[in-house]
Design an enzyme around this catalytic site. Structure first.
Site, short mmCIF file in Angstrom:
data_model
loop_
_atom_site.label_atom_id
_atom_site.label_comp_id
_atom_site.label_asym_id
_atom_site.label_seq_id
_atom_site.Cartn_x
_atom_site.Cartn_y
_atom_site.Cartn_z
N GLY A 45 9.93 10.95 14.88
CA GLY A 45 9.05 10.47 15.93
C GLY A 45 7.58 10.81 15.75
N GLU A 52 -0.10 10.90 7.38
CA GLU A 52 0.65 10.21 6.31
C GLU A 52 -0.28 9.69 5.21
OE1 GLU A 52 3.92 9.47 5.67
OE2 GLU A 52 5.03 9.82 7.53
N VAL A 167 26.11 -9.72 11.68
CA VAL A 167 25.66 -11.05 11.28
C VAL A 167 25.95 -11.22 9.80
CG1 VAL A 167 23.68 -12.59 11.08
CG2 VAL A 167 23.90 -11.11 13.08
N TYR A 320 9.62 0.85 6.70
CA TYR A 320 9.67 2.04 5.85
C TYR A 320 9.50 3.34 6.66
CZ TYR A 320 8.81 5.03 1.78
OH TYR A 320 8.87 6.02 0.85
N ARG A 321 8.45 4.12 6.43
CA ARG A 321 8.30 5.42 7.10
C ARG A 321 7.68 5.30 8.48
NH1 ARG A 321 8.22 10.03 3.58
NH2 ARG A 321 6.93 11.15 5.08
N ASN A 322 7.34 4.07 8.89
CA ASN A 322 6.48 3.95 10.06
C ASN A 322 7.03 3.07 11.17
OD1 ASN A 322 4.16 5.57 9.08
ND2 ASN A 322 4.23 4.07 7.43
N GLY A 323 8.35 2.96 11.24
CA GLY A 323 8.95 2.08 12.23
C GLY A 323 8.69 2.51 13.67
N LYS A 492 25.14 -20.06 -8.09
CA LYS A 492 25.34 -21.43 -8.56
C LYS A 492 26.81 -21.74 -8.36
CE LYS A 492 24.97 -24.57 -12.39
NZ LYS A 492 25.70 -24.67 -13.66
#
Ligand code: GLY
Length: 650
Positions: A45, A52, A167, A320-323, A492
């Protein structure tokens, strides 16, 4: 009722977008496979664009914009739910063991604290710490509380969250998503958002791969009355995040190990070692919990945001590291895009197309007679290229070469390697079955070609029924992944019941194509040159159609010209002429008709000199394409003198 928008992914990104869309009056459904598996839960968090040290300027901007949205966004969520997401403007301290070589850069304030200052400011740091940066604007949020608040907010706003939904594929038709295939049937909406994090490339060929992070938390013992850490410590390969509830999060490893689950002794050891070195008193606290998760990483470590190759599909993945940090800004950008077609100027920077090679103008060949040196004869654009051309795009992936080749029938591996280089091709089709069973000539195939440069097109040769072809296609996808093409979902499709004529079964092909599209494959079906079948295959969502020129391996040339012409006239997907081309003139002719690409194997492999023939096919494909773009002269019934008589001197 079908929703206006269906979001694939129930992590912090999917939920934040859902809430934002709903607040703007849109009906939203969120499909969630496993809430606990989302990278959201694995985070610490930190809201740390400064600590960073984000090098990319646009990314820095986006991250700081998102950090600035946090106070208001989290208080809005708290108002909606009564859950406090634990936003804390605590700042981040980044102690160092070596004096830094350069000053801090970036738009936000960063203050250098020397040894005396840092030890005064944060007592308890290791004696090895020689100074550090103080980033007062970085902050933190309790990511688990945030996830809970978002889910609760979503539910209280009337967003439908469907759990345990896997999905399997996006059903695409003529540039639109028309539904998603799930373990509970097909679900439809007007618009779709892909926010599936580390799992995104199971649905689209996006270069998103899992990057594992291991973490643990420790607990402040009861005899310590007050948290001695009032800010995040961001050290070398470790961060220490104190929470107000007296737990302290230690993170995180960054491991390129696919979806390998679980905590490992080595992972936890490295975290503990670094943490104890930085802030020694931790060593006596009690360990509370271990966990791990998978960050969705992209090659440039930037997210993929914005439009896709389908008009009604928006992408929001690869954070990546920043969601956690980017959730509010992502939600606002994506909601602007979907609700108001407003595309923020930042979005262009994060568009998925940045991973495609640059489209060239008309490809031209420079001569190279030596095919043994491993250099691909350059298909390069001349500075004063005669005609602009767009690249070949299949299922959202861009290719410069319009010639595809195969690996079968060569006399030796070396000849095959040289020929593939000489052909300049970027796509090579490989018979999954033959590789699996190590048919002669197919051993060592994986090692023989450089799969970082060549896109693998697994084919289902040898399959007589739709069921077999579906099974082999799935194996092919695994094979491509094993060779490092994580995002390769191409197949294919060949369903060929008879051995003598090797003619494809149209009904089996259509059935298999339908299923494979539902499973998320980019399907390139090999077919007889049947315009109606081509149309049906396009309608079920195939990525190309591949009509045969004449029977496979026959070298009879273009026998189906009239039908191929009709297919080309009507297709909205690329038409790849496959099978039967025997000579460069025939290759050229197919390209002159307007075929988008060719697939040639036997004519190269069985030539007297395969590498030279491969180069000739390379030239012919380019020549035919250029001729098609240039537009040939009309055919006339009578002669017409090259030097006109009008205006000549008598
Ligand atoms: N944002 C920190 C990490 O991904 O480890």
């Amino acid at each position: 009722m079908t929703s206006d928008v269906l979001i694939i992914g129930g992590g912090v990104i999917g939920l934040a977008i859902a809430v934002e869309l709903k607040l703007r009056g849109t009906n939203v459904t969120v499909l969630c496979r496993d809430f606990q598996a989302a990278a959201t839960h694995a985070a610490a968090g930190m809201l740390a664009p400064d600590a960073e040290i984000i090098q990319d300027e646009m990314m820095g901007k986006l991250c700081r914009r998102s950090r600035a949205l946090y106070p208001e966004w989290t208080s809005k969520l708290e108002d909606l739910t009564g859950i406090n997401p634990g936003y804390w403007a605590c700042g981040i301290l980044a102690p160092v063991y070596q004096p830094p070589k350069s000053a801090a850069t970036g738009d936000s304030p960063a203050y250098w604290l020397d040894k005396t200052a840092i030890h005064q400011y944060q007592p308890g740091l290791s004696n090895d710490v020689v100074g550090g940066w103080w980033y007062p604007e970085d902050a933190q949020v309790d990511n688990r509380a945030l996830a809970q608040a978002l889910r609760t907010a979503a539910q209280s706003l009337g967003i439908e969250i469907k759990d345990n939904i896997t999905v399997a594929g996006l059903i695409q038709q003529q540039g639109q998503v028309i539904g998603v295939q799930t373990n509970q049937g097909v679900m439809r909406a007007g618009h779709y958002v892909l926010a599936a994090g580390a799992w995104s490339n199971e649905l689209l060929p996006l270069p998103v791969t899992p990057r594992k992070g291991q973490m643990l938390s420790i607990r402040l013992p009861d005899f310590v009355p007050e948290l001695p850490l009032r800010r995040v410590l961001f050290g070398e390969n470790i961060y220490i995040v104190p929470r107000r509830d007296r737990s302290i999060i230690l993170g995180a490893t960054s491991e390129d190990v696919g979806f390998a689950p679980n905590n490992t002794p080595a992972g936890i050891q490295s975290l503990l070692q670094q943490a104890i070195r930085l802030y020694p008193q931790l060593q006596d606290y009690s360990i509370q919990e271990f966990w791990w998760g998978f960050r969705p990483a992209t090659p440039d470590e930037l997210p993929i945001l914005g439009t896709s190759h389908c008009a009604n599909l928006t992408l929001a993945t690869g954070h990546y590291r920043n969601g956690i940090l980017l959730a509010p800004a992502t939600a606002a950008l994506i909601a602007d895009l979907i609700c108001e077609q407003k595309s923020d100027s930042l979005l262009a920077h994060f568009h998925y197309s940045r991973f495609h090679t640059q489209p060239s103008t008309a490809p031209m060949l420079t001569h190279s007679a030596n095919f043994t040196n491993g250099d691909r004869p350059a298909l390069s654009s001349l500075p004063n290229s005669p005609l602009p051309d767009s690249p070949l795009v299949i299922a959202g992936k861009t290719f410069q070469s319009r010639l595809m080749t195969g690996t079968g029938k060569y006399r030796s591996i070396a000849e095959m390697q040289q020929s593939i280089v000489a052909s300049g091709c970027e796509i090579v089709t490989v018979a999954v079955r033959r590789v699996q069973t190590k048919t002669p000539g197919h051993e060592g195939l994986a090692e023989a070609l450089d799969w970082s440069k060549i896109w693998m097109l697994p084919n289902t040769a040898g399959c007589q029924t739709a069921e077999e072809a579906i099974r082999v296609a799935r194996l092919g996808r695994e094979m491509a992944k094993l060779l490092g093409q994580e995002d390769n979902n191409f197949v294919k499709l060949e369903v060929i019941p008879d051995a003598k004529y090797l003619l494809p079964d149209p009904i089996g092909t259509l059935q298999a194509a339908e299923q494979l599209v539902k499973e998320g494959f980019a399907v390139l079906p090999y077919i007889n040159a049947d315009p109606m079948l081509a149309k049906r295959l396009e309608e079920v969502g195939c990525a190309t159609v591949m009509p045969l020129a004449s029977p496979i391996g026959s070298g009879q040339g273009l026998k189906t010209t009239a039908n191929i012409q009709i297919i080309i006239e009507n297709a909205k997907v690329p038409v790849v002429v496959d099978a039967g081309i025997g000579s460069p003139s025939e290759a050229s002719q197919a390209m002159e008709l307007g075929a988008d690409a060719l697939l040639i194997n036997s004519a190269i492999a069985l030539a007297q000199n395969p590498p030279a023939m491969a180069y000739a096919m390379n030239l012919a494909t380019v020549a035919g394409r250029l001729a098609y773009l240039a537009g040939r002269m009309p055919i006339k019934s009578y002669a017409s003198a090259s030097s006109p008589v009008t205006g000549t001197i008598n």
